[in-house]
Structure formats: structure tokens, C-alpha cells
Design an enzyme around this catalytic site. Sequence first.
Site, short mmCIF file in Angstrom:
data_model
loop_
_atom_site.label_atom_id
_atom_site.label_comp_id
_atom_site.label_asym_id
_atom_site.label_seq_id
_atom_site.Cartn_x
_atom_site.Cartn_y
_atom_site.Cartn_z
NE ARG A 91 -34.56 -35.69 43.82
CZ ARG A 91 -33.66 -35.76 42.86
NH1 ARG A 91 -33.98 -36.20 41.65
NH2 ARG A 91 -32.42 -35.37 43.09
CE1 TYR A 230 -36.60 -41.66 52.54
CE2 TYR A 230 -35.88 -40.04 50.93
CZ TYR A 230 -35.75 -40.64 52.17
OH TYR A 230 -34.79 -40.20 53.05
CE LYS A 239 -36.26 -31.53 45.14
NZ LYS A 239 -35.26 -30.49 45.21
CG HIS A 259 -32.94 -27.75 42.82
ND1 HIS A 259 -31.95 -28.66 42.59
CD2 HIS A 259 -33.43 -28.04 44.06
CE1 HIS A 259 -31.84 -29.47 43.63
NE2 HIS A 259 -32.71 -29.11 44.53
CB SER A 281 -29.99 -33.38 44.96
OG SER A 281 -31.08 -32.97 44.17
CB CYS A 283 -24.38 -29.75 45.94
SG CYS A 283 -24.01 -31.27 45.03
CG ASP A 306 -34.99 -28.21 47.64
OD1 ASP A 306 -33.80 -28.50 47.44
OD2 ASP A 306 -35.94 -28.86 47.17
NE ARG A 397 -32.89 -35.72 51.53
CZ ARG A 397 -32.53 -34.74 50.70
NH1 ARG A 397 -32.89 -33.50 50.95
NH2 ARG A 397 -31.79 -34.99 49.65
P1 GTP Z 1 -31.00 -31.21 48.77
O1 GTP Z 1 -31.92 -31.09 49.91
O2 GTP Z 1 -30.82 -32.63 48.34
O3 GTP Z 1 -31.40 -30.36 47.60
O4 GTP Z 1 -29.51 -30.81 49.28
P2 GTP Z 1 -28.82 -29.40 49.60
O5 GTP Z 1 -28.31 -28.77 48.35
O6 GTP Z 1 -29.70 -28.56 50.45
O7 GTP Z 1 -27.52 -29.86 50.43
P3 GTP Z 1 -27.18 -29.69 51.99
O8 GTP Z 1 -26.99 -28.28 52.41
O9 GTP Z 1 -28.12 -30.51 52.77
O10 GTP Z 1 -25.73 -30.38 52.04
C1 GTP Z 1 -25.51 -31.70 51.64
C2 GTP Z 1 -24.20 -32.20 52.20
O11 GTP Z 1 -23.12 -31.33 51.82
C3 GTP Z 1 -24.20 -32.24 53.73
O12 GTP Z 1 -23.60 -33.44 54.14
C4 GTP Z 1 -23.36 -31.06 54.13
O13 GTP Z 1 -22.68 -31.26 55.34
C5 GTP Z 1 -22.37 -30.92 52.95
N1 GTP Z 1 -21.94 -29.49 52.77
C6 GTP Z 1 -22.75 -28.40 52.72
N2 GTP Z 1 -22.02 -27.26 52.62
C7 GTP Z 1 -20.72 -27.63 52.58
C8 GTP Z 1 -19.48 -26.90 52.48
O14 GTP Z 1 -19.43 -25.67 52.41
N3 GTP Z 1 -18.32 -27.65 52.46
C9 GTP Z 1 -18.35 -29.03 52.55
N4 GTP Z 1 -17.19 -29.67 52.53
N5 GTP Z 1 -19.50 -29.74 52.66
C10 GTP Z 1 -20.67 -29.06 52.67
C1 SPV Z 2 -33.37 -33.17 46.23
O1 SPV Z 2 -33.09 -34.33 45.91
O2 SPV Z 2 -32.97 -32.18 45.58
C2 SPV Z 2 -34.19 -32.92 47.43
C3 SPV Z 2 -34.77 -34.08 48.12
O3 SPV Z 2 -34.39 -31.78 47.80
S1 SPV Z 2 -36.24 -34.65 47.36
O4 SPV Z 2 -37.36 -33.94 47.96
O5 SPV Z 2 -36.33 -36.09 47.62
O6 SPV Z 2 -36.21 -34.38 45.94
MN MN Z 3 -33.20 -30.26 46.50
#
Ligand code: GTP
Ligand code: SPV
Ligand code: MN
Length: 625
Positions: A91, A230, A239, A259, A281, A283, A306, A397
Amino acid sequence: MTLLPPAPTRSSAKPVKPALVNAPEGADPGVVSWVASIAELTEPKDIVWADGTPEEYQRLVDIMLEAGTIVPVPARPNSYLARSNPDDVARMESRTFICAEDSDDAGPTNNWRDPESMRQVLGGLFDGAMRGRTMFVIPFSMGVVGGPISKLGIEITDSPYVVASMHAMTRVGTAALEAMHGTKDWVPAVHSIGAPLAEGEQDVPWPFNSTRYISHFPETREIWSFGSAYGGNALLAKKCFALRIASVQARDEGWLAEHMLLLRMRHEDGRVMHLAGAFPSACGKTNLAMLQPTIPGWKVETLGDDIVWMRPGDDGRLWAINPENGFFGVAPGTSEKTNATAMAMMTHDTMFTNVALTADGDVWWEGMTKEAPEGLTDWQGRPYDPANGPAAHPNARFTVRAEQAPSIAPDWEEAVPLDAIIFGGRRPTQVPLVMQARDWEHGVYIGSTVSSQQTAAAEGTVGDIRRDPFAMLPFCGYNMGDYFSHWIDMGHRLGRHAPKIFSVNWFRRDEDGGFLWPGFGENARVLEWIAGRVAGTAEGVDTAIGVMPATGALNLEGLELDQETLNELFEVRPKPWLSELVDVEAFFGQFGHSLPTGLVRQLNHVRWRLEHMQQTQLQAQAVPA
Ligand code: GTP
Ligand code: SPV
Ligand code: MN
């Protein structure tokens, strides 16, 4: 909704032939004339109306294979790898604009542009932008078609990758188009990669334009995105609509667009909790939504990963849906150990983007296994060489339909009543593993002060800590001061039915930089305490910054965690916290008169408690043993 004419069209524009518009029978005349006006502006070679069928998906795949946009992933049936251009991988917040009539309505945290001048700019950019390409018209519904919290939209795009992704991420097709008949209540979203093809010109695998505009017109509920193909830049339902435009609709109509992930946690003894969680994002939302509890008795059912739309119901409670239809998840870090559910759902029918390919035709990314396999091809299609950086792009992704997750709740398309809301971010210091807000207003304060280390999900320096209130900094379509007020008002409206609010932090680190908390499946222990707080059975202790688990209240059975680590996870040090409040105050300051007084009251209260703590040299009272 008033459909303003699109950005000024060329004076030489010829009317579009009805044959070119090619509208399905029965399409609403308003829809058809809007599509014709966009075709007139962008001049595509032909127009295809997406019907959302598997046959159409296959046609899109064939087009992309032919163009070299995707390659097969032989180890996984019906799965493909898309390699984007290295200049189009995340993004772009710096190119994301809120074009409200009054700059105050965009607020200090958004990039504001005057709508009229933005229309001029877009008018120039979109003029002939689709020459030589097919224009796809994608009618879609967020939430089930006709559902009480659902909304309709149409995305126009010249990117087959976007159409294929929308198939997974939204409910595309005839039912959505039919639902638009006789109503103007749908969001028009125009996307172009901005790479017209001249007669006979050879296309590239990932066409794009380095000029980027991801523009939102909140008053007319319009989206115009140019240049990038992307993720959130291009899948405009996500979003752009479901957060930026929907947050404005939510403000006006009395609901919330957030979000957040959405899950149900169920104990075999019958206890059930519905929880929504906002994390910035990359996290941890997808991971938490698919969590496999390490503690006995509990199961998590996934509802969404999400975005959550929430509305007060007739019973006074806050009801929530996941408006999406699939997951666009972060690949790196996903493994059998961290997220076995995600690994299982990606064994077939998955579109991968910017991951690495193994010698035996499977995908790979950092964190999937400890060692990189021999003979990897990196995300740019080169033989993997660590000197070039990671094998998979950090924002690589996977895109899959929600129904493919083994953990998906059987009733995931229906609304659920919320019991708890959690806020979290990546905070290496300061923020405790878990705490509860004393009340709704304190919860809004906690949400408004979320901060987190930057990730690769957007451009910027990875690791820099920034305030990301409600994990909505990049996604709120209006002034965030007004957004905070809207949240406070929602609490008044919900009263005793309001969900309980918590803060969590899985990312606190020790002196050597290692994570103090094991995270992932072990996060169920924190959710169990939250469920106990909701049910009124778990003990908590009030501290300066919030209510923490009382000694023994957090289930640590079977977890090897020494007392020192535990102390660190919950430690509250008044001095750094007081300096953090200086930063919070500066952050709040930029909102001026739009900042609700309740947040100032909360800030002063926390400061007073911390100063008292410092004077009396009290240590954090609540350290679970
Ligand atoms: P977006 O799709 O961008 O909104 O991201 P998201 O908030 O869904 O994050 P996602 O669950 O994909 O996690 C992002 C990264 O954080 C990954 O590399 C995970 O492995 C890592 N992660 C998720 N949960 C944990 C946790 O409890 N501990 C640690 N250390 N890392 C974590
Ligand atoms: C984020 O960045 O919070 C996402 C990926 O979930 S995107 O769809 O590119 O915004
Ligand atoms: Mn997101």
C-alpha cells in the site's frame, strides 16, 4: 448517493457504442450509464462484466498465464504465483488521498486534496488510460447480498489480477448486480493500472504506472485509484470501500467500520465469546483469527481477519459481520508451528503473490521452515541469493476464499453479538501483555493511543514506532478527532450492553531482542482471561494504566515462563510511561477542537495515576504468578 460526472472528459470524446458496453440484461440503467461514462473516458478495447463464476476465474487465469503475470504452483492444485513489479509491492499511504470539500473533514492524519482539483488531475490520468485493454466491471457485495449490514459496490478495473482477487475477497456477480436494480445505494470505484497499450505493443507481465493516486471522495462515496495493481491500492472493495468510505457511511448512519479481526472462542463446557480485535497491518490479526489454543477445552472459530462492520441491534447489543469473502494474508512468518490453519487452507485454490518458488514446484517464504530449501527461485524470479535480500518479499501475500479455512465458523456469514474488543500493536517495550480498560471511555482512550512498529505492509521505514489509533490511521475516511467522538457516542448508545475493551501486546522483547511471550496458540491464555473478565469470573487488579490479571488469574499451566519474564511482561515503569504521555498529548494536540474532551480527561487521569505511582515508588501492583 449522487453520482457526480466523472472527472472532466475530453471534449473530443465520442459516445460509447451500446454494443461495447455489453451490459447484462436487466442491469440498472444508472449502472449502465455510469459504466458507459467510464468507458468513454478510459477508452478500453472491450468491456467484460464479471459474473463471479468458476468458469470466469479460469478464463482470468488463462489470460494471466498467457501474459506471464502468474505461473502455476504445481505442488498445489489450482494455485498460482503472481510476481508483481518490484515497484508495486505494498500500500502507498503517501499517495492515498481523502478529497473532502473541507480539509477539516479529512483531518490532520489524512492527505487532503481539494475534490475539484483532484478531479482535474484524475480526468487527465484516466483519459484513454485503458486503451488497448479490457475493462472489467465487477459488481460486488460486502457481506451477503441483501444482508442487514451489507453494502454494494462496483469496481471497474483493467487488471485481470484484480478481478481474480476480487473473486476471492468479495461476493462478485449477478446477484450483487441485480440487488443494485432501482437503487443508487452502491459505491462506484474506478481502478486503472494506467498502462494503455498501443496497437501491436507487447505487454509486460505486471503493467503499472509509477504515478499513483488512491483517491476517495467521501461526500459522493466515490473511489478512483490509478497506477498500482497491488493489494489495498487496487482491490478497492477492501481498504478503500470497506474502511475509508464505509467509515464515513458508518459515521453518518450510526455504526462502525473497523480494521479488525473477528472470532468466536468456544469452550466445550458451553462458554462462548465473540471478540473483535484491531491490530495495525501485519501485526497479527490473521494469526489470532485462526488461532489453535494450546490450553485444553477451548476452540477458536474464524469469522474474519481484517475488517469488521458493527451495528447496534434491536436488543441494544453491538452486532458484527466480516464484510469480506476471503483472506489476503501475510505469507512470511506463516508456518505449521505458527498458523497451521492458514497452512491447511492454502494447500489448493490459492493465489500467492511475491513468494519464492522451490525446485520441486512449491511455494516458500521466510519463516515457513527454518532453513531455505536448496534451489529456490526468489520472488522476482531470480535464483535465490541472500545477497539480494529475502527470498519472499516481506509483504508477500496469499489470497484464498474464507470457506477454505478449516477453522471457519459454520455460520460465518451471519452477524454475531460482540462481547469484547481488543487493541494491540507491535510494542517492544512498555505495553503489557494484556490489560482491560476501566470503562468504555478509557477503552476509546486506549484505542486512540495505539502505537506500533511500522511493517512492510505499506511504504515507510520498517521498525519505526508510530501512533496508529484503532489501527485505522491509514484507513479512516474522515477526521480522526470526529472518529474518536463517534466511538465515544457509540458507548453512550450501547450503555451496559457495550463490549468490554482490552489492550494486548504479543511483541514485548527482552534485552537480547527476543520476544518475551511465545505468542500464536499461547495467546489463547490471554483470550481465556478476557472471556473470564467478560463473564465476571476472572480476577483483575487496577493499575495506573488499566486492569491487569490478578495473581493466578492468567492460566499459565504447562507454559515454561519464569517469574522474571512474567514480571517483565506486565511491568509498568512510570518514567517512560510519563514520557510516552508527552507524545500522546502532542498527538492529540493536532486534532484541536475536534478532539473529544473525554480523551483529555482520560489522559489526565492516567498521568495523575502514574505521577502518584512515581511519588510513592509503587511497583506495578498486578503481576500474575
Ligand atoms: P494485515 O493483513 O496486513 O492487516 O496483517 P495482520 O494484522 O493480519 O497480521 P498477520 O496475522 O498476518 O501477522 C503478521 C506477522 O506477524 C506474521 O509474520 C506473523 O507470523 C506475525 N505474528 C502474528 N501473531 C504473532 C504473535 O502472537 N507473536 C509473534 N511474535 N508474531 C506474530
Ligand atoms: C493491510 O495492509 O492492512 C492489509 C493488506 O490488509 S492491503 O490489502 O494491501 O491493505
Ligand atoms: Mn489489514
